[in-house]
Design an enzyme around this catalytic site. Structure first.
Site, PDB file in Angstrom:
ATOM      1  CB  CYS A 157      -0.905  -0.002   1.234  1.00  0.00           C
ATOM      2  SG  CYS A 157      -1.993   1.441   1.332  1.00  0.00           S
TER       3      CYS A 157
ATOM      4  CG  HIS B 181      -5.733  -2.338  -1.410  1.00  0.00           C
ATOM      5  ND1 HIS B 181      -4.704  -2.950  -0.732  1.00  0.00           N
ATOM      6  CD2 HIS B 181      -5.452  -1.004  -1.352  1.00  0.00           C
ATOM      7  CE1 HIS B 181      -3.853  -2.033  -0.281  1.00  0.00           C
ATOM      8  NE2 HIS B 181      -4.287  -0.848  -0.663  1.00  0.00           N
ATOM      9  CD  GLU B 182      -6.578   1.319  -4.157  1.00  0.00           C
ATOM     10  OE1 GLU B 182      -5.551   0.617  -4.218  1.00  0.00           O
ATOM     11  OE2 GLU B 182      -6.617   2.373  -3.480  1.00  0.00           O
TER      12      GLU B 182
ATOM     13  CG  HIS C  92      -7.166   2.966   0.953  1.00  0.00           C
ATOM     14  ND1 HIS C  92      -6.370   3.095   2.065  1.00  0.00           N
ATOM     15  CD2 HIS C  92      -6.421   2.322   0.024  1.00  0.00           C
ATOM     16  CE1 HIS C  92      -5.191   2.551   1.824  1.00  0.00           C
ATOM     17  NE2 HIS C  92      -5.185   2.075   0.587  1.00  0.00           N
TER      18      HIS C  92
END
Ligand SMILES: CNC(=O)c1cccc(C)c1Nc1nc(N2CCN(c3ccccc3Cl)CC2)nc(N2CSC[C@H]2C(=O)NC)n1
Ligand code: NI
EC number: 3.5.1.88
Length: 181
Positions: A108, A151-152, A155
């Site tokens: 990351c 994953h994004e 965030h």
């Protein structure tokens, strides 16, 4: 490209706010800069010149903007864009029971250290998002692209990849998890 914030900055742990439409010029410009960062980070010359770490995804909270918007640029084996979108207000509509993890673990841009371990994610997802013009998109994604998008989107909810790693046995996976890459 605004500086990428690192662990410890509270913005990384906040739930980002939905983007309002029509998008204002400032947010459209930010989206463009986020995608440009990914393109530059994947270009060996530019990345070397500006000391950029390569990434295939960058979410607005990572540049200290708490908005539900993320750029994703996944190249194919020839370097052509396989999946290139700015996902605005993305929502996972459905997800497979089958799980998948990158065999080499995840990195990351906001985590300046290696955190070893498998990050279990859904192998397939149906993703809904809006583009900069407010058009709705719905696509079924799988494998690497699906992992990157999860994953994004994490965030946008203040979740970092290592939150998913099994503390007791980082490389433990149940039989339903396939390893990718
Ligand atoms: C700890 N082991 C590891 O990191 C790890 C180690 C080995 C392999 C993988 C596959 C690993 N894992 C991993 N590798 C990536 N890259 C591979 C290289 N690539 C890239 C590099 C250069 C030019 C162009 C490009 Cl395209 C950029 C992307 N990216 C992510 N993630 C996790 S999902 C969001 C995405 C992200 O953009 N992170 C910054 N994970
Ligand atoms: Ni990240």
């Amino acid at each position: 490209m605004e500086n990428i914030i690192r662990e410890g900055n509270p913005t990384l742990r906040a739930r980002a706010k939905a983007v309002t439409f029509p998008m204002n010029a400032e947010n459209k410009e930010l989206a463009g800069k986020m995608m440009e960062f990914l393109e530059n980070s994947q270009d060996p010359e530019i990345a070397e010149k500006y000391k950029l770490r390569a990434g295939v995804g960058l979410a607005a909270p990572q540049v200290d903007v708490s908005l539900r918007m993320t750029a994703v640029l996944v190249p194919d084996e020839n370097g052509a864009p396989l999946f290139k979108h700015v996902l605005v207000n993305p929502t996972i509509l459905s997800e497979s029971v089958r799980m998948a993890a990158l065999s080499e673990g995840e990195g990351c841009l906001s985590v300046d250290r290696e955190v070893p371990g498998y990050v279990p994610r859904h192998d397939r997802i149906t993703l809904r998002w809006y583009d900069l013009d407010g058009n709705k998109h719905v696509e079924k994604l799988r494998d690497y692209v699906a992992i990157v998008c999860q994953h994004e989107i994490d965030h946008l909810n203040g979740i970092l990849f290592y939150d998913h790693i099994n503390k007791k046995n980082p490389f433990e996976t149940d039989p339903s998890t396939i390893l990718i890459g």
